[in-house]
Design an enzyme around this catalytic site. Structure first.
Site, short mmCIF file in Angstrom:
data_model
loop_
_atom_site.label_atom_id
_atom_site.label_comp_id
_atom_site.label_asym_id
_atom_site.label_seq_id
_atom_site.Cartn_x
_atom_site.Cartn_y
_atom_site.Cartn_z
N GLY A 221 -1.35 -70.84 -30.87
CA GLY A 221 -0.84 -70.39 -32.17
C GLY A 221 -1.57 -69.13 -32.59
CB SER A 222 -1.65 -67.33 -35.77
OG SER A 222 -2.09 -68.37 -36.61
CB THR A 223 -6.18 -64.94 -34.16
OG1 THR A 223 -5.65 -64.49 -32.91
CG2 THR A 223 -7.68 -64.80 -34.16
CB THR A 225 -3.75 -71.47 -37.10
OG1 THR A 225 -2.82 -70.88 -38.00
CG2 THR A 225 -3.68 -72.97 -37.26
N GLY A 226 -6.26 -70.68 -35.24
CA GLY A 226 -7.21 -71.06 -34.19
C GLY A 226 -8.64 -71.14 -34.73
CD GLU A 243 -4.30 -69.64 -23.60
OE1 GLU A 243 -4.23 -68.42 -23.90
OE2 GLU A 243 -4.79 -70.04 -22.53
CB CYS A 277 1.18 -65.07 -27.14
SG CYS A 277 1.57 -65.71 -25.51
#
Ligand code: NAD
Length: 468
Positions: A221-223, A225-226, A243, A277
């Site tokens: 997912g997005s950075t 949220t990561g 990822e 991505c």
């Protein structure tokens, strides 16, 4: 309208609440997503933990056969899955759309089934023998995004179970239905509890990241949220594969042929409407062929049919959701306001569905959102450069480090440039190609760990060293 259920411990599980899932092409309701509670998540983790007791004891051959049986199930149901995916995600059935995605899921599943991780003998001398074994970790949590939901779910689930783990998967609330169906199909050939699915809003993802019963979490997912996932995983010291987002640069060298590279550049940037991505998200072109590259790219783009995903004529569809559409439109406006020249598209025509035209913006530079941030949609900025060292520095001047590409006739020269890019994968004269035997992952803020191949499979194991 179909009301979907969770799938826990080999059985459908009803929820009290649901949320409508909309078709991005028409705005019509596709189905009702079950809204899981944290209690449902606990039940799924308990079911996965119970199944792990026996699943971890399966032989490599049995695990491989189970994955092959899943591949066959997906293949048998591929057209139905592709239609459901198109309905909720928006991507066309055709082209590099839903059928392509389901085919990819099957191919990755088969390839992963065949990967073995043999015991490594580190030493075998009169002084002693030392062996390196790989063991499953336990219950794996999988959190997936909305861009390639079925393929990414398989990228998470298949290596996890191939290595002897059990899984709880939580798809994006934008595209949950195809994953529910995928898990139902998997359960036709797997013992109860090996793969479970919970769907709901983002809080379920947060609860998974902190859950004491989940030993490893694999997140795509997005950075932003990561980072939350990583923070929430601290107390349990979960193993993580992250990822995350990308802002891939492509560099066109002076010896490239603008006509020859137009098709590759286009699909590098616009596959899945740019919602990938590792799409080409910033294109740097040498001054000597800048206008020719812009021209051939626009000529190629002008002939791509964009429309309702269910139409066999459509090659690209709508943006998946309103929020992403608004982001893309606002980045294009910002680029225009800062002197960007819109060569094609750039105007949201309104109407039904989340459609945004294929957009190419020239004469932009760093300092505008379309270049600096991940647009994740059908809008490509093209930046002019004259000096190679400067353009490499600019390509690297971004917190993301997922992919990159170099375009030119002299492959050795292109490889030299590739080696200077700060990213996990570099392509020469193409962008975004991935395959199940080649590790894929990001550096810098694009992630931690890799997927695919034996390296990816090892991420679902822990090492045990045995001194005999
Ligand atoms: P997102 O981060 O908004 O959501 C991803 C998932 O995280 C969803 O399932 C969501 O429900 C869940 N989530 C939301 N908040 C959470 C929280 N606090 N804790 C745990 N989970 C939470 O991303 P998206 O918009 O669905 O996907 C687009 C992004 O994914 C882009 O940045 C794209 O580059 C990235 N992506 C990366 C890869 C890769 O392999 N590197 C692949 C595909 C997509």
């Amino acid at each position: 309208m179909k009301r979907y259920t969770l799938f826990i411990g080999g059985k459908p599980v009803e929820t009290a609440r649901h949320a409508d899932i909309l078709n991005p092409s028409t705005g019509e309701v596709v189905g009702a997503m079950p809204l899981a509670t944290v209690g449902d998540l606990d039940a799924a983790v308990t079911a996965a933990a119970a199944a792990f007791e026996k699943w971890q004891l399966k032989s490599s051959l049995e695990l491989a056969d189970a994955c092959r049986a899943i591949a066959a199930k997906i293949e048998e149901n591929s057209e139905d899955l592709a239609r459901l995916l198109t309905l909720e995600q928006g991507k066309p059935l055709n082209g590099l759309g839903s059928r392509f995605e389901i085919g990819g899921a099957v191919a990755w599943t088969r390839h992963t089934a065949a990967i073995e991780i043999p015991v490594e003998v580190l030493q075998d001398t009169p002084e002693g023998r030392v062996e390196l074994h790989r063991k499953p970790i336990g219950v794996v949590g999988s959190i997936t995004p909305w861009n390639w939901p079925v393929m990414i779910a398989c990228w998470h689930i298949i290596p996890a179970i191939r290595a002897g783990n059990t899984v709880v998967v939580k798809p994006s609330p934008q595209t949950p239905l195809s994953t529910i169906r995928l898990v139902e199909l998997m359960n036709e050939v797997l013992p109860a509890g090996v793969v479970n699915v919970v769907t709901g809003e983002n809080e379920i993802g947060a609860a998974m990241s902190a859950h004491p019963g989940i030993a490893k979490l694999t997140f795509t997912g997005s950075t932003s949220t990561g980072k939350k996932v990583m923070a929430n995983a601290v107390d349990t010291l979960k193993r993580l594969t992250l990822e995350l987002g990308g802002n891939d640069a492509g560099i066109v060298l002076p010896d490239a042929d603008p006509k020859e590279i137009a098709e590759g550049l286009f699909w590098g940037a616009f596959i899945n409407n740019g919602q990938t991505c590792a799409c080409l998200k910033r294109l740097y072109v040498h001054d000597s062929l800048y206008d020719a590259v812009c021209e051939s790219l626009v000529a190629y783009a002008a002939h791509i049919p964009v429309g309702d995903g269910l139409s066999e004529q459509s090659i690209l569809g709508p943006v998946q959701n309103r929020m992403q559409l608004d982001i893309v439109a606002s980045y294009v406006e910002d680029a225009r306001a800062k002197g960007g020249r819109v060569l094609i598209g750039g105007q949201n025509n309104g109407g039904t569905g989340y459609f945004y035209p294929i957009t190419i913006v020239a004469d932009v530079d760093h300092g505008c959102e379309l270049v600096d941030r991940e647009q994740f949609g059908p809008a490509l900025p093209i930046i002019r450069y004259t000096d190679l060292a400067d353009v490499i520095a600019k390509a690297n001047d971004n917190p993301a480090g997922l992919g990159g590409s170099v375009w030119g006739r002299d492959t050795a020269r292109a490889k030299q440039v590739a080696g200077q890019l700060e990213c996990g994968t570099v392509w020469i004269n193409k962008h975004g190609a991935i395959q199940p035997n080649a590790p894929f992952g990001g550096v810098k803020q694009s992630g931690i760990g890799v997927e695919f191949g034996v390296e990816g499979l090892k991420e679902f194991t822990t090492i045990q060293t045995i001194f005999c």
